[in-house]
Motif scaffolding. Sequence first.
Motif, PDB file in Angstrom:
ATOM      1  N   HIS A 572       0.829  -1.203   0.000  1.00 27.78           N
ATOM      2  CA  HIS A 572       0.000   0.000   0.000  1.00 27.78           C
ATOM      3  C   HIS A 572       0.866   1.257   0.000  1.00 27.78           C
ATOM      4  N   GLU A 573       1.941   1.226   0.780  1.00 30.90           N
ATOM      5  CA  GLU A 573       2.824   2.385   0.851  1.00 30.90           C
ATOM      6  C   GLU A 573       3.543   2.621  -0.473  1.00 30.90           C
ATOM      7  N   MET A 574       3.955   1.551  -1.136  1.00 24.14           N
ATOM      8  CA  MET A 574       4.595   1.687  -2.436  1.00 24.14           C
ATOM      9  C   MET A 574       3.634   2.242  -3.479  1.00 24.14           C
ATOM     10  N   GLU A 575       2.364   1.884  -3.363  1.00 24.92           N
ATOM     11  CA  GLU A 575       1.364   2.379  -4.303  1.00 24.92           C
ATOM     12  C   GLU A 575       0.930   3.803  -3.980  1.00 24.92           C
ATOM     13  N   GLY A 576       1.308   4.299  -2.797  1.00 23.30           N
ATOM     14  CA  GLY A 576       0.937   5.657  -2.414  1.00 23.30           C
ATOM     15  C   GLY A 576      -0.483   5.803  -1.927  1.00 23.30           C
ATOM     16  N   ARG A 577      -1.068   4.733  -1.406  1.00 20.16           N
ATOM     17  CA  ARG A 577      -2.451   4.808  -0.935  1.00 20.16           C
ATOM     18  C   ARG A 577      -2.551   5.610   0.358  1.00 20.16           C
ATOM     19  N   GLU A 578      -3.702   6.211   0.540  1.00 23.20           N
ATOM     20  CA  GLU A 578      -3.964   6.988   1.742  1.00 23.20           C
ATOM     21  C   GLU A 578      -4.004   6.062   2.953  1.00 23.20           C
ATOM     22  N   LYS A 579      -3.289   6.429   4.033  1.00 31.79           N
ATOM     23  CA  LYS A 579      -3.239   5.598   5.243  1.00 31.79           C
ATOM     24  C   LYS A 579      -4.300   5.992   6.263  1.00 31.79           C
ATOM     25  N   ARG A 580      -4.821   7.165   6.193  1.00 28.04           N
ATOM     26  CA  ARG A 580      -5.690   7.701   7.242  1.00 28.04           C
ATOM     27  C   ARG A 580      -6.891   6.803   7.517  1.00 28.04           C
ATOM     28  N   LEU A 601     -14.425  -2.896  13.353  1.00 31.30           N
ATOM     29  CA  LEU A 601     -14.717  -2.451  11.996  1.00 31.30           C
ATOM     30  C   LEU A 601     -14.008  -1.119  11.765  1.00 31.30           C
ATOM     31  N   VAL A 602     -13.170  -1.051  10.739  1.00 25.88           N
ATOM     32  CA  VAL A 602     -12.337   0.131  10.499  1.00 25.88           C
ATOM     33  C   VAL A 602     -12.668   0.717   9.141  1.00 25.88           C
ATOM     34  N   SER A 603     -13.007   2.000   9.116  1.00 26.36           N
ATOM     35  CA  SER A 603     -13.311   2.724   7.878  1.00 26.36           C
ATOM     36  C   SER A 603     -12.063   3.472   7.424  1.00 26.36           C
ATOM     37  N   CYS A 604     -11.601   3.169   6.220  1.00 25.59           N
ATOM     38  CA  CYS A 604     -10.317   3.682   5.743  1.00 25.59           C
ATOM     39  C   CYS A 604     -10.502   4.735   4.662  1.00 25.59           C
ATOM     40  N   ALA A 605      -9.600   5.719   4.649  1.00 24.49           N
ATOM     41  CA  ALA A 605      -9.620   6.749   3.621  1.00 24.49           C
ATOM     42  C   ALA A 605      -9.252   6.189   2.260  1.00 24.49           C
ATOM     43  N   SER A 606      -8.632   5.015   2.225  1.00 30.59           N
ATOM     44  CA  SER A 606      -8.268   4.379   0.961  1.00 30.59           C
ATOM     45  C   SER A 606      -9.466   3.747   0.267  1.00 30.59           C
ATOM     46  N   GLY A 607     -10.619   3.733   0.916  1.00 27.00           N
ATOM     47  CA  GLY A 607     -11.813   3.124   0.353  1.00 27.00           C
ATOM     48  C   GLY A 607     -12.079   1.722   0.842  1.00 27.00           C
ATOM     49  N   GLU A 608     -11.206   1.203   1.697  1.00 24.10           N
ATOM     50  CA  GLU A 608     -11.390  -0.146   2.227  1.00 24.10           C
ATOM     51  C   GLU A 608     -12.207  -0.125   3.510  1.00 24.10           C
ATOM     52  N   LEU A 609     -12.895  -1.244   3.748  1.00 23.28           N
ATOM     53  CA  LEU A 609     -13.585  -1.496   5.013  1.00 23.28           C
ATOM     54  C   LEU A 609     -12.950  -2.749   5.604  1.00 23.28           C
ATOM     55  N   GLN A 610     -12.225  -2.586   6.716  1.00 18.60           N
ATOM     56  CA  GLN A 610     -11.478  -3.694   7.298  1.00 18.60           C
ATOM     57  C   GLN A 610     -12.169  -4.216   8.554  1.00 18.60           C
ATOM     58  N   VAL A 611     -12.065  -5.534   8.750  1.00 24.25           N
ATOM     59  CA  VAL A 611     -12.560  -6.180   9.969  1.00 24.25           C
ATOM     60  C   VAL A 611     -11.383  -6.866  10.647  1.00 24.25           C
ATOM     61  N   TRP A 612     -11.150  -6.518  11.908  1.00 21.13           N
ATOM     62  CA  TRP A 612     -10.063  -7.103  12.699  1.00 21.13           C
ATOM     63  C   TRP A 612     -10.648  -7.948  13.818  1.00 21.13           C
ATOM     64  N   ASP A 613     -10.016  -9.083  14.056  1.00 18.30           N
ATOM     65  CA  ASP A 613     -10.407  -9.973  15.147  1.00 18.30           C
ATOM     66  C   ASP A 613      -9.582  -9.601  16.373  1.00 18.30           C
ATOM     67  N   LEU A 614     -10.213  -8.977  17.369  1.00 18.66           N
ATOM     68  CA  LEU A 614      -9.501  -8.568  18.574  1.00 18.66           C
ATOM     69  C   LEU A 614      -9.319  -9.723  19.552  1.00 18.66           C
ATOM     70  N   ALA A 615     -10.177 -10.741  19.429  1.00 18.16           N
ATOM     71  CA  ALA A 615     -10.055 -11.886  20.337  1.00 18.16           C
ATOM     72  C   ALA A 615      -8.859 -12.755  19.960  1.00 18.16           C
TER      73      ALA A 615
END
Length: 664
Positions: A572-580, A601-615
């Motif tokens: 993502h960093e090499m592609e220059g995508r927004e990290k915010r 559930l994480v809403s990203c400025a890059s247009g992605e919707l991420q789901v993280w397992d905290l357990a």
Amino acid sequence: MTDAAPLELEHMLGFAATRDSAVFYHPTQPDVMVMYTGCLVIIGSVSDPHQQEFLHGHTEEITCISVSPSGNLIASGQTCCTRVPNSEAMVIVWDFKTRRCIYVLNELHNSAQLGRTCVERLSFSPDDHYLAGSDDQQRGAKLCVWDMENGSLANVSKQPTTLSFLCWGAVVASTRKMSRHDQYKLFGACGARVFRFWLEFDVHTMQYKLTPEPLQLPSSGLIRTYHCAKMVGGDIFLLTGTSAGELCVFNTETMVFRACVPVSGGGLLSLATLNGSYGPVIFCGCGDGKVKVLTGQDKEWAVESESMLNGAVQALSLSADGRELLAGTSEGDLNVLDSSTLCVCRGTGAAPLMATHTSPIQCIAFGLSNETFVSGAANGVVRLWELSHYTVRCHLAPKKGSHATSLLLAPIGIVSGWTDGFIRCHAEDGAPLWDIANAHREGVTSIALSPRFVCSGGRDGALRLWNLNSRLLVAQFSEHRGAVSAVLVDNSKAEAHQIHSCGEDKTVITVDLKQERRVVTHKVQEGAFKHMVQLGTQDHELLTCDTTGSIKMWDCDEPNAVRMLVTWTEQHEMEGREKRLNHMSLSPPAYEGAPGGDYLLVSCASGELQVWDLAQPSAAPISVGVAHSDEVMQAGWSPDGRQVVSVGKDCCICVWNFYGVGAQ
């Protein structure tokens, strides 16, 4: 839990209402419509709003589509370099039956252009043999024609300016002994001039050539901007809609202008045609919200009937049997009209078949019910949606010039914080209940509720507490040196008198209402905080997300973050995508009595919707949803944790199914 896709796209609410020709009836299947929104092409059913299929392949916002006359092919074009750096303004051609991509066409992309390029127009020839497309460049616009038998480029030419429409004439069978290739007529408008382009095969060069010929206009008095065009009367008459609201008629055999028929004072934006028993029937979509039916021929045209809709009519499309008319408006409404009476014939009562926001959506919130959620857009419109039928239950627009930045759907009503500094509360039927005027000097950025108080944070850096019954100011804390990004009331019963806040000044602050002072401060050197949530575990840690793409976990007893997740990769960093990161939301309890918060559930400025397992922490999200063509601003869980709704700057509302909660 399903390993393949814990997060699955179920439904897209709305269509690209601000663009013309954003929705089509399928040419051979009366119940099927084709439209686009975000970076997805959608094949839906007019009779069943739950039935949708998605064509995935675009990396950026789709800007136009076209359906071939046979219905076998769909072409969609996109913009470039918005969500994904160095992406191209490409055209994808899809096979309707298999729903698969068959060609990716990149000839309209201009890598030397400093500004962004997008595909502006697409149109199939009457026999599906060719696809014409143009870009949006004001000078030296490209016009490309592709052969659909093999996806090769048949011809490319430069035009003086952007083509405002593309419309094919009839195919002319070859009469030459030396060539078996048919000739094609393509019509387009560059500025105030309308051209006929001859597409024919040159046997000398063994290539296709495109020859422009201008249609003749009156010597003076007719300088128009054209929006749309249709052929009627076989291959004789070209009808065009203009910004002045006129229907201009051209005879394509004699190449001369024939008539200018006044239709609307707000511009003639869209056209649909039907071969009636006594001649052509023309459906006109007007900028003043009217749909008009015209009949006639050549110079003689008369208005037979008209109907009024909400917003400028940007798109019109007739069903395969000619009985129904799809009408999309600039207000985000998609209506189905009876073509003979122009009355609404589908939907609930007089309500449209589908509705959408027409401005970037800033916020979203669920209440206690799985069936309803509320959303707020940058144009000030707040809508209460019914999820089971994907319809709007309530529409609010309290004040022009401001919009909601935060929403809560609570038992007391729809509570919202606004950029004009007000906190407002409305009933679910839209009736205003109360407001707090000038709660913050530069606008409200976040709100939270407790049984007794309304807690608010503002762009002025202040944290304020208001009595829920009297709406009087109870307490104020000016601890932040920048805008407050999020406020929340501690979810521990023992610490319910504590308020947590984070801000753009890179600090997390906890204030104690009993002591009436700040008791904990966390500060970082990099990354302004954008949002914050609190876990329901024993230690009740705080989670923050920031502009560097990091999620940090804070314990009130520790000065530094006790844990950190990085949401971006080296690729993502090499592609220059927004990290915010813009927003986070914790999953509700999987069963009664559980603490909840297993998934983030994480809403990203890059247009992605991420789901993280905290357990079960890992270095990567368990699922990534890609449907938005711009920043995902917020996302929220339904109370049962089985569905997720996300909203973004692309005006899209995405409904996702989640198979993680309770599946283990």
